[in-house]
Every structure is written in structure tokens, then in C-alpha cells.
Design a protein around this motif. Structure first.
Motif, mmCIF file in Angstrom:
data_model
loop_
_atom_site.group_PDB
_atom_site.id
_atom_site.type_symbol
_atom_site.label_atom_id
_atom_site.label_comp_id
_atom_site.label_asym_id
_atom_site.label_seq_id
_atom_site.Cartn_x
_atom_site.Cartn_y
_atom_site.Cartn_z
ATOM 1 N N VAL A 21 -9.581 8.121 -0.237
ATOM 2 C CA VAL A 21 -9.863 9.320 -0.887
ATOM 3 C C VAL A 21 -9.437 10.477 -0.524
ATOM 4 O O VAL A 21 -8.919 11.568 -1.065
ATOM 5 C CB VAL A 21 -11.203 9.180 -1.841
ATOM 6 N N SER A 22 -9.795 10.779 0.719
ATOM 7 C CA SER A 22 -9.493 11.924 1.632
ATOM 8 C C SER A 22 -8.230 12.482 1.403
ATOM 9 O O SER A 22 -7.774 13.360 1.881
ATOM 10 C CB SER A 22 -10.117 11.768 3.081
ATOM 11 N N ARG A 23 -7.037 11.324 1.474
ATOM 12 C CA ARG A 23 -5.799 11.550 1.425
ATOM 13 C C ARG A 23 -5.124 12.393 0.031
ATOM 14 O O ARG A 23 -4.077 12.622 0.103
ATOM 15 C CB ARG A 23 -5.007 10.485 1.914
ATOM 16 N N ILE A 24 -6.031 11.971 -1.100
ATOM 17 C CA ILE A 24 -5.611 12.244 -2.222
ATOM 18 C C ILE A 24 -5.402 13.868 -2.557
ATOM 19 O O ILE A 24 -6.356 14.662 -1.984
ATOM 20 C CB ILE A 24 -6.572 11.782 -3.241
ATOM 21 N N SER A 25 -4.319 14.416 -3.056
ATOM 22 C CA SER A 25 -4.163 15.705 -3.191
ATOM 23 C C SER A 25 -5.216 16.367 -3.950
ATOM 24 O O SER A 25 -5.852 15.651 -5.041
ATOM 25 C CB SER A 25 -2.811 15.904 -4.105
ATOM 26 N N LYS A 26 -5.797 17.738 -3.802
ATOM 27 C CA LYS A 26 -6.835 18.249 -4.270
ATOM 28 C C LYS A 26 -6.568 18.641 -5.852
ATOM 29 O O LYS A 26 -7.496 18.668 -6.482
ATOM 30 C CB LYS A 26 -7.076 19.420 -3.864
ATOM 31 N N ALA A 27 -5.507 18.604 -6.459
ATOM 32 C CA ALA A 27 -5.081 18.769 -7.753
ATOM 33 C C ALA A 27 -4.976 17.513 -8.522
ATOM 34 O O ALA A 27 -4.831 17.508 -9.852
ATOM 35 C CB ALA A 27 -3.850 19.592 -8.153
ATOM 36 N N ALA A 28 -5.350 16.295 -7.696
ATOM 37 C CA ALA A 28 -5.015 15.048 -8.710
ATOM 38 C C ALA A 28 -6.097 14.482 -9.435
ATOM 39 O O ALA A 28 -7.410 15.090 -9.253
ATOM 40 C CB ALA A 28 -4.552 14.128 -7.647
ATOM 41 N N LEU A 29 -6.001 13.636 -10.296
ATOM 42 C CA LEU A 29 -7.040 12.997 -11.279
ATOM 43 C C LEU A 29 -6.989 11.586 -10.547
ATOM 44 O O LEU A 29 -6.145 10.832 -10.418
ATOM 45 C CB LEU A 29 -6.298 12.820 -12.841
ATOM 46 N N SER A 54 0.909 -1.223 0.017
ATOM 47 C CA SER A 54 -0.034 -0.082 -0.050
ATOM 48 C C SER A 54 1.050 1.382 -0.074
ATOM 49 O O SER A 54 2.101 1.114 0.197
ATOM 50 C CB SER A 54 -0.890 0.220 1.161
ATOM 51 N N PHE A 55 0.479 2.435 -0.603
ATOM 52 C CA PHE A 55 1.073 3.728 -0.475
ATOM 53 C C PHE A 55 0.048 4.780 -0.058
ATOM 54 O O PHE A 55 -1.402 4.581 -0.269
ATOM 55 C CB PHE A 55 1.520 4.169 -1.772
ATOM 56 N N ASP A 56 0.493 5.747 0.652
ATOM 57 C CA ASP A 56 -0.366 6.989 0.805
ATOM 58 C C ASP A 56 -0.551 7.748 -0.305
ATOM 59 O O ASP A 56 0.433 8.068 -1.002
ATOM 60 C CB ASP A 56 0.312 7.965 2.291
ATOM 61 N N PRO A 57 -1.796 7.927 -0.827
ATOM 62 C CA PRO A 57 -1.917 8.552 -1.810
ATOM 63 C C PRO A 57 -1.876 10.220 -2.133
ATOM 64 O O PRO A 57 -1.830 10.686 -3.035
ATOM 65 C CB PRO A 57 -3.564 8.193 -2.180
ATOM 66 N N GLU A 58 -1.310 10.609 -0.977
ATOM 67 C CA GLU A 58 -0.914 12.004 -0.849
ATOM 68 C C GLU A 58 0.306 12.369 -1.673
ATOM 69 O O GLU A 58 1.265 11.571 -1.503
ATOM 70 C CB GLU A 58 -0.798 12.564 0.443
ATOM 71 N N GLY A 59 0.227 13.261 -2.605
ATOM 72 C CA GLY A 59 1.368 13.608 -3.351
ATOM 73 C C GLY A 59 1.408 13.070 -4.628
ATOM 74 O O GLY A 59 2.322 13.473 -5.506
ATOM 75 N N ASP A 107 -0.110 12.654 -8.502
ATOM 76 C CA ASP A 107 -0.663 13.621 -9.443
ATOM 77 C C ASP A 107 -1.861 12.868 -10.125
ATOM 78 O O ASP A 107 -3.015 13.330 -10.401
ATOM 79 C CB ASP A 107 0.385 13.832 -10.755
ATOM 80 N N ILE A 108 -1.720 11.529 -10.043
ATOM 81 C CA ILE A 108 -2.742 10.643 -10.808
ATOM 82 C C ILE A 108 -2.833 9.337 -9.813
ATOM 83 O O ILE A 108 -1.880 8.687 -9.595
ATOM 84 C CB ILE A 108 -2.334 10.237 -12.139
ATOM 85 N N VAL A 109 -4.129 8.885 -9.505
ATOM 86 C CA VAL A 109 -4.319 7.786 -8.754
ATOM 87 C C VAL A 109 -5.194 6.813 -9.576
ATOM 88 O O VAL A 109 -6.298 7.215 -9.994
ATOM 89 C CB VAL A 109 -4.880 8.050 -7.230
ATOM 90 N N VAL A 110 -4.627 5.487 -9.915
ATOM 91 C CA VAL A 110 -5.603 4.650 -10.540
ATOM 92 C C VAL A 110 -5.967 3.545 -10.005
ATOM 93 O O VAL A 110 -5.123 2.578 -9.365
ATOM 94 C CB VAL A 110 -4.798 4.341 -11.910
ATOM 95 N N ASN A 111 -7.376 3.135 -9.993
ATOM 96 C CA ASN A 111 -7.658 1.869 -9.306
ATOM 97 C C ASN A 111 -7.839 0.820 -10.448
ATOM 98 O O ASN A 111 -8.673 0.853 -11.192
ATOM 99 C CB ASN A 111 -9.055 1.988 -8.682
ATOM 100 N N ALA A 112 -6.950 -0.257 -10.580
ATOM 101 C CA ALA A 112 -6.836 -1.295 -11.563
ATOM 102 C C ALA A 112 -7.382 -2.492 -10.516
ATOM 103 O O ALA A 112 -7.139 -3.720 -11.218
ATOM 104 C CB ALA A 112 -5.596 -1.314 -11.983
#
Length: 270
Positions: free
Chosen positions: A216-224, A189-194, A196-201
Motif C-alpha cells: 500500500v505504501s507504493r500506491i499513488s496518493k491520488a489513487a482510489l 505482480s505489478f508495482d502499484p505506483e502510477g 489511478d485505481i487499485v482493486v483487490n479481488a
């Protein structure tokens, strides 16, 4: 103007898509619509086959003279690659196929287009370059295709998370071989913060079920945030991302970007 497909006859060609389950499959509908618009005398069918019977099913289909090819979905993409007589460059790099053409002599020619479909979908909204940081969750069949394609597209850093760490490590090695300039790390696992793109496969979210692939709350606000699951069209992960104002790529978009390519690969023309 739509030409409409001819009625089924002895001249009709057949294609199929193997899956287990098959209720969520969208490619047969999309390809039937495309063939209908082209006036192609062919039908694309969903084929429900359990993993233990896949080799037997493919062995039978390759002997049917008017069956010209098939796609594969969960959980068959790796197994189908091993059954091919030849795999083309994308599939060779990632070790999976999602489309297999049956040549006139019965040879199975496999290729993988999932990764290309995802990259094209992402590039509709984002520029991919050496500064791009991507988190990919899932190292199964579709994850393998996406990992290699997105690395070859030029991302600078790719993190691969998978519940079974050995699968993430093996995929990371495959990506390094295919795209040496991409920095690749793997973990459970990884912390999704930081990113640019997060992909669920993974299949998490299929039919609205299962845990969230990431927090999802940890994902950066500018991310896709991108998804491979197509049913529902807005999965719980995408719903949560949209609620937080994040840009999203639906799983159906990954398929849409492949349709014309798949049709050409299969020779779907009059």
C-alpha cells in the motif's frame, strides 16, 4: 414504511447463496431485508457446500419447485457458470456467474453482477475514462467479473496480477475480446505506483487474515483503493490506505450497488 414478510408457509419462495465458507456472506441478509421491506413472501438462505458437492447440490435444488434461484460466492463462481443452461451477456464475457435464476422448467439462467457493482461503487468517487489506469489483483471468479466490467466501462489500461500467471493471462485474453480498446497486461505482480485505481479481488484480508494484496505504501496518493472482501468491513488493506489518506471503496459497497438489480433479476416482488 416496512411491510414485513409473511410467516413461512406453503406459499413461501426460497432462494439461497452457495459458498465455502459462508460465515462472511452479507448478500442473504441484505436481500432478506429488501424482501421484508417489499412484503415479499420469500426467504434467502446461506448454503454451505464444498466444491466437490456443488453440482450435486444444484441438481437437487433445480427440482425444488418453490426454490427460485441462488447466488454463488467463493469458490463456486466459475463452476456454477458451467452448470447453467444459459448465461447472459456479462457472464458470457467473463465466464463466471454470481446469480442464477431457476426458470419454471428448471433451466438455470446465470448472470454476473459483481463487476457492475464494483464499477458503480468506483464511479461514485471517480470518473472512469480512457486515461484511467487500473491495477486488479486476483483473477478468480469475482476478479473476472470486475475485469470485464471495468474494461467495458472505458478504462484505458488494465493490469491484471495473479499468483498463477496462466490465470491472469487467460483473463487478459477474455478482457481483450470483450473490450478491444482497453490495453491489458498480465503478470504475477505489478508495482502499484502510477495506477489511478487499485482493486483487490482476492480473498486476502478476509477475517483480517492473510498478507497484503499489494504494498500500500507504493500506491499513488491520488489513487482510489477498492476491496471485494466484506468481513471485516475495513480490511487491513483499506485500513492502511486510509491511514495514508487514500480514498477507498469497501467490499460492502460493491454488494449494495447490486441489491436492487439482483432483486429484479430474481423477480423478488409480490
Amino acid at each position: 414504511m416496512s411491510q414485513g414478510s409473511p410467516p413461512i408457509s406453503g406459499k413461501t419462495r426460497f432462494y439461497g447463496m452457495f459458498g465455502d465458507p459462508v460465515e462472511h456472506l452479507r448478500a442473504p441478509t441484505a436481500l432478506n431485508e429488501l424482501m421484508n421491506s417489499r412484503g415479499v413472501d420469500a426467504v434467502f438462505l446461506p448454503l454451505h457446500v464444498a466444491p466437490e458437492h456443488l453440482a450435486e447440490a444444484i441438481a437437487g435444488i433445480r427440482r425444488i419447485r418453490n426454490f427460485l434461484g441462488f447466488m454463488v460466492s467463493i469458490p463456486h463462481k466459475s463452476a456454477a457458470a458451467e452448470l447453467c443452461d444459459e448465461i447472459l451477456p456479462n457472464a458470457r464475457a467473463c465466464g463466471v456467474v454470481n446469480a442464477v435464476r431457476i426458470d419454471h422448467d428448471g433451466r438455470l439462467i446465470g448472470e454476473s453482477f459483481d463487476g457492475l457493482g464494483m464499477v458503480r461503487s468506483i464511479e461514485m468517487q471517480r470518473v472512469i475514462n480512457s486515461d484511467t489506469r487500473v491495477l486488479l489483483v486476483g483473477a478468480g471468479g469475482v476478479g473476472r467479473s470486475i475485469a470485464v466490467a471495468i474494461a467495458l466501462a472505458g478504462v484505458g489500461y488494465l493490469a491484471i496480477a495473479n499468483r498463477t500467471l496462466s490465470k491472469a493471462d487467460e483473463l487478459a485474453d477474455a478482457v481483450r475480446r470483450a473490450a478491444p480498446d482497453c490495453v491489458v497486461q498480465s503478470d504475477s505482480s505489478f508495482d502499484p505506483e502510477g495506477f489511478d485505481i487499485v482493486v483487490n479481488a482476492t480473498s486476502l484480508g478476509l477475517n483480517g487474515q492473510g498478507a497484503m494484496p499489494v504494498e500500500v505504501s507504493r500506491i499513488s496518493k491520488a489513487a482510489l483503493v477498492a476491496e471485494v472482501v466484506m468481513v471485516p468491513e475495513i480490511t487491513p488493506m483499506l485500513h492502511s490506505a486510509q491511514e495514508q489518506g487514500l480514498a477507498v471503496v469497501r467490499g460492502l459497497e460493491m454488494l449494495t450497488q447490486q441489491i436492487e438489480i439482483l432483486a429484479d433479476f430474481f423477480g423478488m416482488a409480490n
